[in-house]
Design an enzyme around this catalytic site. Structure first.
Site, PDB file in Angstrom:
ATOM      1  N   SER A 159       0.830  -1.192   0.103  1.00 40.97           N
ATOM      2  CA  SER A 159       0.036   0.009   0.045  1.00 40.97           C
ATOM      3  C   SER A 159       0.894   1.399  -0.126  1.00 40.97           C
ATOM      4  O   SER A 159       1.462   1.435  -0.897  1.00 40.97           O
ATOM      5  CB  SER A 159      -0.950  -0.005   0.811  1.00 40.97           C
ATOM      6  OG  SER A 159      -2.106   0.794   1.026  1.00 40.97           O
ATOM      7  N   ASP A 212      -0.181  -4.160  -3.873  1.00 40.47           N
ATOM      8  CA  ASP A 212      -1.303  -3.244  -3.884  1.00 40.47           C
ATOM      9  C   ASP A 212      -0.856  -1.964  -3.618  1.00 40.47           C
ATOM     10  O   ASP A 212      -1.409  -1.182  -2.621  1.00 40.47           O
ATOM     11  CB  ASP A 212      -2.302  -3.713  -2.779  1.00 40.47           C
ATOM     12  CG  ASP A 212      -3.604  -3.987  -3.519  1.00 40.47           C
ATOM     13  OD1 ASP A 212      -3.683  -3.804  -4.608  1.00 40.47           O
ATOM     14  OD2 ASP A 212      -4.623  -4.181  -2.720  1.00 40.47           O
ATOM     15  N   HIS A 218      -7.606  -5.687  -0.132  1.00 37.46           N
ATOM     16  CA  HIS A 218      -6.259  -5.104   0.049  1.00 37.46           C
ATOM     17  C   HIS A 218      -5.879  -5.716   1.493  1.00 37.46           C
ATOM     18  O   HIS A 218      -4.642  -5.721   1.452  1.00 37.46           O
ATOM     19  CB  HIS A 218      -6.738  -3.510   0.353  1.00 37.46           C
ATOM     20  CG  HIS A 218      -5.513  -2.637   0.709  1.00 37.46           C
ATOM     21  ND1 HIS A 218      -4.753  -2.454  -0.488  1.00 37.46           N
ATOM     22  CD2 HIS A 218      -5.150  -1.648   1.400  1.00 37.46           C
ATOM     23  CE1 HIS A 218      -3.870  -1.694  -0.100  1.00 37.46           C
ATOM     24  NE2 HIS A 218      -3.989  -1.132   1.112  1.00 37.46           N
TER      25      HIS A 218
END
Length: 380
Positions: free
Chosen positions: A226, A249, A304
């Protein structure tokens, strides 16, 4: 472990090595470093396992970030406070004459150094030393450093975007600090490999000097999830010694457009099915169009949180707190992610291990994987 309708059972590494871990804090200011080190270790009778959340203060940070209610920290502590990581705490490093390749790992927004223990353990079990940073840019749920005064600690809480500030400028400043911390972590290990004495100011029974002849610093990668994923991309710009990056991600929003042509090394983007936006994927494809070795893989049936340890929670209460689940079983999702990462690392770090059997994952072969190549239809 667990009560209140929830449990956490992190998987052990599936590779040929047992895994040890220790915590490392260097320096007495915010400009120092704090990390958890995962590494191949020797078997040891009676080995203890570390707590997944190492200090009660982190429960308060998690409760604040995930729920906006710090008072819920006691409930979280009761629910999963006894959970442990299936590794040997301060276990003896397994010597390797050729040295282990090194991965610097960057956590996501509102996380901290231990919340990716499953992927870090898996990589270490296949013969990597993994340094999971705890960033001090106020993007961690909470963190701390120890001033020079004996017994003192100074905590650094999570900070939301201040009112009146544009999020891009706030997060852009953070991502540059984070990438610089990744570079400083590499410098730390370069110093150790060069024979410099590096005192760990935490009271750990583990001597960092044992790494001196057991690291191959010609084989170094940077990785993150992330906010940590885009941190890894930026670290390639800042440090030529990083040979490649694995971005889980990646949240591409905080990176300024001017830097995209400057990313010199290959990146493996491993995306979940539900998180990415067309704008974010377009930014990834800008990189893949400039470097044919940059790959964009989507793991179908994942969300996620499936790339964090939260994927291994069970129980309705904890699912409500830590987010929805994908349809892909979490152990299978971890296996796909780690195998694709290993194949990519073998290729670009020029490793001798037999990870090549998993190259098909990088080429989009398999029921649970789709490849977003520069000229193919996007699967997002």
């Amino acid at each position: 472990c667990g009560s209140m309708g929830g449990m956490l059972a992190l998987p052990p590494g599936q590779g040929p090595h047992q895994v040890g871990c220790t915590d490392v804090m260097v320096g007495h200011t915010r400009q120092g470093l704090f990390l958890r080190l995962f590494y191949p270790c020797l078997p040891r009778a009676g080995a203890t396992e570390p707590l997944w959340v190492p200090r009660p203060e982190y429960w308060g940070g998690l409760a604040d970030v995930t729920l906006g209610r710090r008072w819920c920290s006691a409930l979280l502590g009761m629910a999963i406070g006894s959970c442990k990581v299936p590794v040997s705490w301060n276990g003896p490093l397994k010597p390797r004459s050729s040295g282990y390749p090194l991965i610097i790992f960057s956590h996501g927004l509102g996380a901290f150094r231990t919340l990716y223990s499953s992927i870090c353990t898996e990589l270490a079990s296949w013969g990597f030393v993994v340094a999971a940073l705890e960033h001090r840019d106020r993007s961690a749920a909470t963190t701390y450093f120890c001033p020079a005064e004996a017994g003192m600690e100074e905590w650094i809480p999570f900070q939301r975007v201040p009112q009146g500030q544009k999020e891009f400028y706030f997060r852009n400043k953070q991502v540059h600090q984070r990438a610089q911390e990744c570079v400083r972590a590499l410098r730390l290990f370069q110093g150790i490999a060069g024979g410099r004495s590096v005192p760990n100011i935490l009271p750990q029974d583990w001597d960092l000097s044992v790494l001196k002849d057991n690291l191959d610093l010609t084989k170094v990668a940077v990785m993150g999830h992330s906010f940590g994923g885009v941190t890894a991309v930026l670290a390639l710009v800042k440090e030529p010694s990083f040979r490649c990056a694995v971005a889980l991600d990646a949240w591409m929003f905080p990176l300024e457009n001017l830097l995209y042509p400057e990313v010199p090394k290959p990146v493996l983007f491993i995306n979940t099915e539900k998180f990415q936006t067309p704008e974010s994927v377009a930014k990834m494809k800008r990189l893949s169009s400039r470097n044919s070795q940059t790959k964009i893989v989507t793991v179908l049936g994942t969300v996620h949180e499936d790339q964090t340890d939260f994927a291994f929670f069970s129980g309705k209460l904890l699912s409500l707190i830590f987010g929805r689940r994908g349809t892909l079983e979490p152990h299978k999702a971890l296996a796909i992610t780690s195998q694709a990462a290993l194949a990519f690392l073998q290729r670009h770090l020029e490793l001798q291990e037999q990870f090549g059997q998993w190259d098909k994952l990088l080429e989009g072969v398999g029921d649970s994987v789709a490849l977003d190549a520069p000229f193919s239809r996007s699967h997002l």
